[in-house]
Design a protein around this motif. Structure first.
Motif, PDB file in Angstrom:
ATOM      1  N   PHE A 305      40.702  41.538  45.232  1.00 52.77           N
ATOM      2  CA  PHE A 305      40.767  40.513  44.196  1.00 52.77           C
ATOM      3  C   PHE A 305      41.615  41.044  43.056  1.00 52.77           C
ATOM      4  CE2 PHE A 305      37.442  43.236  42.574  1.00 52.77           C
ATOM      5  CZ  PHE A 305      37.545  43.166  41.187  1.00 52.77           C
ATOM      6  N   TYR A 306      42.113  40.138  42.218  1.00 51.83           N
ATOM      7  CA  TYR A 306      42.975  40.540  41.101  1.00 51.83           C
ATOM      8  C   TYR A 306      42.349  40.076  39.797  1.00 51.83           C
ATOM      9  CZ  TYR A 306      46.996  40.942  37.999  1.00 51.83           C
ATOM     10  OH  TYR A 306      47.829  41.275  36.957  1.00 51.83           O
ATOM     11  N   ARG A 307      42.255  41.000  38.847  1.00 52.48           N
ATOM     12  CA  ARG A 307      41.749  40.646  37.520  1.00 52.48           C
ATOM     13  C   ARG A 307      42.299  41.624  36.492  1.00 52.48           C
ATOM     14  NH1 ARG A 307      35.372  40.066  36.202  1.00 52.48           N
ATOM     15  NH2 ARG A 307      35.592  38.351  37.705  1.00 52.48           N
ATOM     16  N   THR A 308      42.743  41.089  35.366  1.00 51.50           N
ATOM     17  CA  THR A 308      43.193  41.932  34.265  1.00 51.50           C
ATOM     18  C   THR A 308      42.165  41.875  33.141  1.00 51.50           C
ATOM     19  OG1 THR A 308      44.396  40.206  33.059  1.00 51.50           O
ATOM     20  CG2 THR A 308      45.588  41.349  34.831  1.00 51.50           C
ATOM     21  N   ALA A 309      42.310  42.786  32.203  1.00 52.64           N
ATOM     22  CA  ALA A 309      41.382  42.848  31.076  1.00 52.64           C
ATOM     23  C   ALA A 309      41.507  41.642  30.158  1.00 52.64           C
ATOM     24  CB  ALA A 309      41.611  44.137  30.286  1.00 52.64           C
TER      25      ALA A 309
END
Length: 383
Positions: A305-309
């Protein structure tokens, strides 16, 4: 009763590999799949290594296997006999005949650790609970599969109460017998509390310290318990997608209870009516869809999965060779996405992106983005 996807995979692997291992949790249908080989392979032998009678029949191994060198030998729950792996290696090396052994295991970490001596001699097949592709993709069937989960005795139970009772008994057996036998020697009540906590953070980033504080144990202890649950094929740990973008990316994995029926039992959800308006409905649907994606991954593909701050997020990234496919999962017949979704597409740059929703027909959402049903997943991954 159901035509399992793993059946064709097993037939293919037996045509070229001396030994094939089928990995999957208990009651998922591994034994039924393997026993079907008794009809298609005359003379095949099935041994359950949890049975004292079959263990006695096998004896110490070498003489029995040599005496049956021309027959397919199926060994169920093979992680219970680690001493056999060196014997199997010798038998395979004497004759590299394809289709010599089928090994069934319900604990991936144990079987994979023990099978290191069979490197280059053993192919692996992951067997999942029942999938939409196997039971039917009409909305009523998908809903039933989602609520009850994919373990065949649960899905095919005569009514919702019988399905619930089967899952409760299954979880008690896991907690009291199977997990302790696999080395997780913790009292069943503590394990059930831990499993229930995982259910309540289903689809969220794993925070060992927060769970440890609630259970009054250490964070390393919680991490060890999680590793056992993952190895027993009961929990999925979805790792973050990493790409060199100069952005602050999350590093913690997301946690999912691998079967939606078990998740609903842990949450106290007994029917689709209970799911309506439940705070975990969206997360439950997300985990259900991720199971379908994982089951249809092309060989060698990875799932993350992809997630940034700062909030850019994409629920699933599939990498298959040079191809990247994105999946966003929405429990809505009229799905909407946020600014973070569009930012994630700029960052990840998937070749194609799909929004998986409880719909009957697919339609284009935007350039390079399409809304699809859960029944369409197999086709888009195969393409």
């Amino acid at each position: 009763m159901f035509e399992r996807i793993a059946q064709n995979t097993l037939t293919s692997h037996l045509s070229w590999s001396p030994a094939v291992a089928i990995l999957g949790p208990r009651q998922v249908g591994k034994t039924t799949l393997a026993r079907a080989l008794l009809e298609t392979h005359p003379g095949a032998i099935y041994l359950d290594l949890e049975s004292p009678q079959d263990r006695a029949r096998l004896g110490e191994g070498p003489l029995f296997l040599k005496a049956n060198a021309d027959r397919l030998v199926i060994l169920d729950e093979v992680q219970n006999a680690p001493e056999l792996f060196s014997v199997l290696r010798g038998e395979i090396d004497r004759s590299r005949r394809p289709g010599r052994f089928v090994l069934l295991g319900s604990a991936s970490f144990e079987l994979l650790r023990q099978s290191q001596s069979l490197a280059g001699r053993l192919s692996l097949i992951d067997m999942f609970p029942l999938l939409v592709h196997e039971v039917g993709s009409d909305l009523a069937t998908v809903q039933e599969l989602w609520v009850r989960g994919g373990f065949p005795p649960s899905f095919t139970a005569v009514d919702a109460q019988a399905s619930w009772a089967w899952r409760e008994a299954f979880m008690r057996h896991l907690l009291n017998t199977d997990l302790p036998a696999l080395g997780l020697r913790v009292d069943a009540e503590s394990l059930r509390r831990f499993w229930r906590m995982l259910a309540h953070v289903h689809g969220q980033l794993f925070n060992a310290s927060a769970i440890a504080n609630s259970l009054d144990v250490s964070a390393p202890t919680v991490t060890r318990w999680l590793d056992h649950m993952v190895g027993a094929l009961l929990v999925r740990k979805l790792e973050p997608f990493h790409v060199n973008l100069g952005k602050r990316l999350v590093k913690a994995p997301k946690i999912y209870v691998r079967d939606s029926g078990l998740l609903h039992s842990l949450l106290g959800v007994t029917s689709v009516t209970d799911l309506q308006g439940h705070p975990m409905t969206g997360a439950s649907w997300e985990g259900f869809v991720i199971d379908q994606i994982a089951a249809h991954l092309p060989a060698g593909a990875s799932l993350s999965f992809y997630r940034t701050a700062v909030g850019a997020e994409l629920d699933v990234v599939v990498e298959s060779g040079p191809r990247k496919i994105g999946f966003e999962i929405k429990f809505s017949i009229a799905p909407k996405v946020t600014k973070g979704f569009w930012q994630s597409l700029q960052d990840v740059q998937p070749d194609k992106t799909y929004i998986v929703a409880p719909v009957q027909q697919r339609w284009p959402f935007a350039e390079g983005v399409e809304v699809i049903s859960v029944g369409d997943i197999a086709g888009v991954l195969a393409g």
